[in-house]
Design an enzyme around this catalytic site. Sequence first.
Site, PDB file in Angstrom:
ATOM      1  N   ASP A 101       0.870  -1.163   0.000  1.00 35.66           N
ATOM      2  CA  ASP A 101       0.000   0.000   0.000  1.00 35.66           C
ATOM      3  C   ASP A 101       0.921   1.230   0.000  1.00 35.66           C
ATOM      4  OD1 ASP A 101      -2.298   1.619   0.288  1.00 35.66           O
ATOM      5  OD2 ASP A 101      -2.052   1.633   2.451  1.00 35.66           O
ATOM      6  N   MET A 102       0.376   2.402  -0.283  1.00 33.68           N
ATOM      7  CA  MET A 102       1.213   3.601  -0.330  1.00 33.68           C
ATOM      8  C   MET A 102       1.076   4.457   0.931  1.00 33.68           C
ATOM      9  SD  MET A 102       1.664   6.471  -3.345  1.00 33.68           S
ATOM     10  CE  MET A 102       0.120   7.357  -3.068  1.00 33.68           C
ATOM     11  N   ASP A 103      -0.112   5.048   1.121  1.00 31.91           N
ATOM     12  CA  ASP A 103      -0.303   5.946   2.264  1.00 31.91           C
ATOM     13  C   ASP A 103      -0.214   5.161   3.573  1.00 31.91           C
ATOM     14  OD1 ASP A 103      -0.746   8.097   0.568  1.00 31.91           O
ATOM     15  OD2 ASP A 103      -2.889   7.686   0.432  1.00 31.91           O
ATOM     16  N   ASP A 113      -1.286  -0.734   6.307  1.00 35.14           N
ATOM     17  CA  ASP A 113      -1.453  -0.022   7.576  1.00 35.14           C
ATOM     18  C   ASP A 113      -2.907   0.088   7.984  1.00 35.14           C
ATOM     19  OD1 ASP A 113      -2.155   3.368   7.031  1.00 35.14           O
ATOM     20  OD2 ASP A 113      -2.005   1.879   5.424  1.00 35.14           O
TER      21      ASP A 113
END
Length: 242
Positions: free
Chosen positions: A13-15, A172
């Site tokens: 994932d990024m954020d 996250d």
Amino acid sequence: MPASPPPYALIFDMDGVLIDNTAYQAKAFQLLFREHGLTTNARQLLKRLNGMPATTVLKTVFRHPVPPKQLEEYAAQREFLYRVLYWDKRRETPGLSGFLAAARAAGFRIALGTGSAPETISYILDHLNLRRFFDVVVGKDDVKNGKPHADTFRVAAHKLGVPPERCVVFEDALLGEQAAYRAGMRVVAVSSGLRPEQFQAPLRVVKDFTEITPAQVRELLAQHPETPKPSKEMAKRHYMKL
């Protein structure tokens, strides 16, 4: 000779994973809420719904139906606010580049699986010179259904040419974790916004990428060969009513 097994893959994932930006995302939502007279606590909202498209998150806070075009406009406003707030704060999560380089050297295939649009992905990947580590980038425009649906991670695995059972997702968010399990993948959780005990069943919870190595990921996969089933209770609590 028997065929060699396919490689393992890491899907990020990024954020909140590549970058620790959750607080800035929440502040951007809070400013937008204030503009429209909404009293919703953005931090608490994102603990439940982080990982979903901004339009879906926004749809939950209005007491009246909002046309899709208007939701898109609100989401664009939130994105502008977020970029202004985060512009000078863009930093990779500690240890990330070293971990990604080591993973590539160890033979892992690597993908990004995010609900962000291409320009938002570029805002992070290209500014931080991270795109070079990724074999595949999957974003909002590449799938029909965002998280908590499995599409993002399934498409990433397909493009990588790696079966789901050999993929590990770094997430996250609770909904991202559920999406990974729906895709038949295991998870390493990054506790940038949640406490370790708030996740369902990750292989491991880390604060950042100084706390794990690619070799340890392989060990975790060998030790935990079964993929957890998505939690029906967690689904009901976090997104069933959307």
